[in-house]
Design a protein around this motif. Structure first.
Motif, PDB file in Angstrom:
ATOM      1  N   GLY A 108       0.796  -1.215   0.000  1.00  0.00           N
ATOM      2  CA  GLY A 108       0.000   0.000   0.000  1.00  0.00           C
ATOM      3  C   GLY A 108       0.834   1.274   0.000  1.00  0.00           C
ATOM      4  N   ARG A 121      -4.290   4.123 -11.788  1.00  0.00           N
ATOM      5  CA  ARG A 121      -4.066   2.737 -11.353  1.00  0.00           C
ATOM      6  C   ARG A 121      -3.881   1.803 -12.533  1.00  0.00           C
ATOM      7  N   ARG A 210     -17.329  -0.055  -1.850  1.00  0.00           N
ATOM      8  CA  ARG A 210     -15.887  -0.164  -1.614  1.00  0.00           C
ATOM      9  C   ARG A 210     -15.428  -1.620  -1.503  1.00  0.00           C
ATOM     10  N   CYS A 211     -16.331  -2.545  -1.785  1.00  0.00           N
ATOM     11  CA  CYS A 211     -15.995  -3.971  -1.683  1.00  0.00           C
ATOM     12  C   CYS A 211     -16.044  -4.624  -3.064  1.00  0.00           C
ATOM     13  N   ARG A 212     -15.078  -5.494  -3.311  1.00  0.00           N
ATOM     14  CA  ARG A 212     -15.078  -6.279  -4.545  1.00  0.00           C
ATOM     15  C   ARG A 212     -14.887  -7.759  -4.200  1.00  0.00           C
ATOM     16  N   SER A 217     -17.504  -5.530  -8.296  1.00  0.00           N
ATOM     17  CA  SER A 217     -18.157  -4.771  -7.229  1.00  0.00           C
ATOM     18  C   SER A 217     -19.293  -5.576  -6.605  1.00  0.00           C
ATOM     19  N   SER A 232     -11.790  -7.940  -1.594  1.00  0.00           N
ATOM     20  CA  SER A 232     -10.984  -6.762  -1.277  1.00  0.00           C
ATOM     21  C   SER A 232     -11.909  -5.662  -0.770  1.00  0.00           C
ATOM     22  N   LYS A 234     -11.690  -1.662   0.130  1.00  0.00           N
ATOM     23  CA  LYS A 234     -10.859  -0.473   0.031  1.00  0.00           C
ATOM     24  C   LYS A 234     -10.638   0.141   1.408  1.00  0.00           C
ATOM     25  N   GLY A 235      -9.362   0.302   1.755  1.00  0.00           N
ATOM     26  CA  GLY A 235      -9.017   0.875   3.048  1.00  0.00           C
ATOM     27  C   GLY A 235      -8.787  -0.148   4.137  1.00  0.00           C
ATOM     28  N   ARG A 238      -7.239  -7.225   1.759  1.00  0.00           N
ATOM     29  CA  ARG A 238      -7.795  -8.308   0.936  1.00  0.00           C
ATOM     30  C   ARG A 238      -7.670  -9.630   1.668  1.00  0.00           C
TER      31      ARG A 238
END
Length: 261
Positions: A108, A121, A210-212, A217, A232, A234-235, A238
């Motif tokens: 990160g 990205r 924010r989740c995958r 998504s 994963s 975000k923040g 994973r």
């Protein structure tokens, strides 16, 4: 192929990428165009590969620069074109430092440093983190910019150099394994245990997009996870569902989890 047939196998949220990918395939097959994409995540690569396979006159090659690359660039071309001769445009950016604190940096920190320079990205592939630095796979078109502008990573002074792919130092993905006892395989329940958050606090990032799950998504907290799924947040990080080991006598489910570290 009709638009309905194209979309029926994909999530509605993926429509924008599916549209772009199908346009690439059609241009390759019907206009004899060759296109090189930016780095795709595994879900995007799957979509593109699936669409290319549905058109008899298009072909695709995927390559991320490493032997087990997660993020890959693609070449889409007419099916008669030999794709192995095409340049993938991937370079290795070696990030190093004389400061011993570099050993404390993680994935990160390096990604944040690159994105902090305004790099998108999709211009960055996999990052291979080592105790003495990081080898970042990048799109060669941003190499000169990074050589001139990357001076720090998470407040550690660094130097960067450009290397050919054959000098890439790959790192093995480390998973911190644990076994959970859960009432169900719901996403919110397992994620709250993995990230040590209350069920109430895990709901907000999921519902906020924010989740995958498997790079797709997922906004439904009640979605059921299966062995092999990669989640994963975000923040937060994973994790992978390694194995669903079975039911205990009390009726709870034992799940082996691997958290990416």
């Amino acid at each position: 192929m009709s638009h309905r047939e194209i979309y029926e196998h994909f999530h509605p949220d993926e429509k924008s990428f599916v549209d772009r990918a199908w346009e690439w395939v059609e241009r390759a097959a019907e206009r004899h165009e060759t296109r090189r994409t930016d780095f795709l995540d595994p879900r995007q690569a799957f979509i593109l590969f699936t669409l290319a396979n549905r058109h008899p006159d298009a072909a695709v090659r995927l390559d991320g620069g490493g032997s087990a690359a997660e993020r890959k660039r693609a070449i889409i071309a007419p099916d008669y074109k030999p794709l192995e001769d095409e340049e993938m445009g991937i370079a290795v950016l070696r990030i190093s430092s004389d400061d011993k604190k570099i050993a404390e940096l993680d994935h990160g920190d390096y990604l944040g440093a690159l994105l902090g320079l305004g790099i998108k990205r999709d211009k960055i592939g996999d990052l291979h983190v080592h105790e003495d630095g990081c080898d970042a796979l990048i799109a060669e078109e941003i190499a000169d910019f990074l050589i001139g502008h990357m001076k720090q990573a998470h407040r550690v002074d660094v130097t960067v150099s450009l290397l050919p792919l054959e000098e890439l130092r790959e790192s093995e993905t480390e998973l911190q394994e644990s076994t959970l006892s859960v009432a169900s395989l719901r996403l919110d329940g397992i994620a709250s245990d993995v990230f040590r958050l209350s069920r109430a606090k895990i709901l907000a990032p999921i519902k906020a997009g924010r989740c995958r799950v498997n790079w797709k998504s997922e906004e439904d907290p009640s979605a059921s996870l299966r062995a092999g799924d990669v989640v994963s947040m975000k923040g937060f990080g994973r994790f992978k569902v390694i194995e669903v080991e079975g039911m205990s006598k009390s009726g709870r489910i034992r799940v082996r989890i691997g958290k990416f570290v």
